[in-house]
Scaffold this motif. Structure first.
Motif, short mmCIF file in Angstrom:
data_model
loop_
_atom_site.label_atom_id
_atom_site.label_comp_id
_atom_site.label_asym_id
_atom_site.label_seq_id
_atom_site.Cartn_x
_atom_site.Cartn_y
_atom_site.Cartn_z
N GLY A 211 0.77 -1.24 0.00
CA GLY A 211 0.13 -0.07 -0.12
C GLY A 211 0.93 1.26 0.06
O GLY A 211 0.33 2.32 0.10
N VAL A 214 0.19 4.08 -2.38
CA VAL A 214 -1.21 4.75 -2.42
C VAL A 214 -1.25 6.27 -2.38
O VAL A 214 -1.79 6.92 -3.02
CB VAL A 214 -2.18 4.09 -1.42
N GLN A 215 -0.21 6.54 -1.47
CA GLN A 215 -0.29 8.08 -1.07
C GLN A 215 0.27 9.07 -2.25
O GLN A 215 0.05 10.12 -2.23
CB GLN A 215 0.61 8.26 0.30
N ALA A 222 -6.92 8.86 -0.21
CA ALA A 222 -6.88 9.33 1.09
C ALA A 222 -7.98 9.77 1.96
O ALA A 222 -7.80 9.58 3.31
CB ALA A 222 -5.46 10.23 1.10
N THR A 227 -4.17 5.67 4.58
CA THR A 227 -2.61 5.57 3.68
C THR A 227 -1.61 5.54 4.55
O THR A 227 -0.61 5.43 4.21
CB THR A 227 -2.77 6.65 2.75
N THR A 252 -8.16 9.74 6.89
CA THR A 252 -6.75 8.94 6.91
C THR A 252 -5.89 9.65 8.24
O THR A 252 -6.38 10.83 8.45
CB THR A 252 -6.02 8.96 5.64
#
Ligand code: FES
Ligand SMILES: [Fe+2]
Length: 444
Positions: A211, A214-215, A222, A227, A252
């Motif tokens: 993961g 993802v950011q 997010a 995240t 998040t």
């Protein structure tokens, strides 16, 4: 099986013990070499459980689904006793494929287009021209198609080309136990996209095994999916399988605002919570738990009957199960995605990527939001839409992932790629490759 920490059990998946990883080098060969591809075919694909089709596509005796995996075509056929059997789609006379149809009902078995040998749904030779014209007498009822282990689970028909395969549930281990709770057998596949992609299948499974990206690659997730890795949980499970738990339905942990972001506010309003009551960090942390409570309280009256069999964390959170080698199953409160790369029949630098989406019945709901973006999807079985990646969208998130997958494939062909350097939060990638090496090098 799983080590259950009872304090956490209702809040998140039970934490698995962390195995130690060898940290094998993740070299380029496995993504580009023909020799590696051949070895992988024999040692991995011929020996692991694969999803062949959907049980509800073959409800009656004689119904069949025909799937491809790399160079193989596999027929799965519903039997008179209700079970399903799987056969190689290869005539035992002189090797012709029996059918090219994707599915159908073989009321009269399968008749080979070459010399007309007829194979029953049980795989046995039932009829043929000149049946007595064999040196040793008729083969009717004696000769059979080559079969393989075949089981049904979670609404899928699974097959394994290894005649000595361990049972499916043993192979799935604790992931199977958790996925079972979602009762996918009651769901409908409302989206079925298949895209041809210019990358090795493992580039895609690697991506779903972490993961960390993802950011950067999917910043739009997010607002409502966690995240920050330290707030998530990653588990290295049995037989090379991994999972990642991502709390959702709250901002998040890195969110800087004072009030719930729009996506979360919309979720709150749907579940009759007032966003104005959740100002500040401490209150916003509570949103996820309060939505869980609301879903329990008013879910049934809104037609969400499937919540009754989900645990609290399953009412809000997403868990991604990377089932070794290639089946990625992402479960959420109102739907399950299968994100699956399959190998190209000959080229290690290509694959097919399937994106299937399953949703449960919800009273009064006739359309559902599409995980691929665009218009809502009707609540009905969707046929497969097959295209080249880029010609159509697979959904924003998948398009983003595949753009990097094809990019990385270029990098793996460079003399400048000398193996991955992984962060700790990417250890699921290492676990996958250590297991892959166990298969390739004959330890599994
Ligand atoms: S190859 Fe099938 S009947 Fe001859
Ligand atoms: Fe991604």
């Amino acid at each position: 099986m799983s080590t259950v920490d009872n304090r956490l059990d209702m809040e998140r998946p039970a934490k698995m013990p962390e195995p130690s990883l060898r940290g094998d080098i993740i070299d380029a060969d496995r993504y580009i070499s023909k020799d590696y591809y051949e070895k992988e075919w024999r040692r991995v694909w011929m020996r692991t459980w694969q999803i062949g089709g959907l049980s509800y596509h073959m409800p009656e005796p004689g119904d069949y689904v025909n799937t491809t995996l790399g160079r193989e075509s596999i027929l799965m056929v519903r039997q008179e006793n209700g079970s399903v059997r799987a056969f190689f789609n290869v005539c035992q006379h002189r090797g012709a494929r029996l059918t090219f149809a994707d599915e159908g009902c073989a009321t009269d078995g399968f008749t080979c287009p070459y010399h007309g040998w007829n194979w029953g749904t049980d795989g046995l030779l039932k009829a043929m021209p000149d049946a007595d014209d064999f040196p040793g007498g008729s083969q009717l009822g004696k000769l059979g198609l080559i079969d393989m282990p075949c089981e049904e689970f979670a609404g899928f028909v699974w097959f394994n080309m290894d005649p000595n395969a361990i049972p499916l549930r043993e192979a799935l281990g604790s992931s199977g136990d958790e996925i079972e709770g979602y009762r996918m057998e009651n769901m409908v596949r409302v989206l079925a996209l298949t895209a041809d992609a210019n990358c090795n299948w493992k580039v895609i499974t690697d991506n779903f095994n972490e993961g960390y990206h993802v950011q950067v690659l999917h910043p739009e997730l997010a607002p409502y999916i966690e995240t920050v890795f330290s707030e998530c949980q990653f588990d290295l499970r049995e037989n090379g399988t991994n999972s990642g738990w991502f709390p959702s339905h709250r901002p998040t942990a890195s969110y800087k605002g004072d009030e719930p972001p729009a996506d979360v506010a919309a979720m709150m309003e749907k579940w009759e919570l007032n966003p104005a009551d959740y100002q500040g960090n401490a209150r916003m942390k509570q949103i996820r738990l309060d939505i869980q409570q609301q879903k329990r309280r008013i879910g049934p009256s809104k037609g969400y009957h499937h919540y009754a069999h989900l645990k609290d964390y399953q009412l809000t959170d997403y868990v991604i199960y990377n089932i070794f080698p290639n089946n990625v199953i992402t479960v959420g409160p109102d739907g399950v995605q299968l994100l699956r790369p399959r190998p190209h029949p000959t080229d290690p630098q290509k694959c097919e990527f399937d994106h299937w989406y399953f949703v449960p019945h919800i009273d009064g709901v006739t359309t559902v939001p599409s995980p691929a973006g665009g218009p809502d999807l009707p609540f009905e079985d969707a046929p497969v839409d097959h295209f080249r990646y880029g010609e159509k969208t697979l959904g924003r998130t998948n398009d983003q992932d595949l753009s990097i997958a094809e990019n990385q494939q270029l990098g793996f062909n460079s003399a400048g790629y000398q193996g991955a350097n992984l962060t700790n939060q990417e250890r699921r990638v290492q676990h996958f490759h250590d297991t892959l090496n166990d298969y390739i090098e004959g330890r599994k």
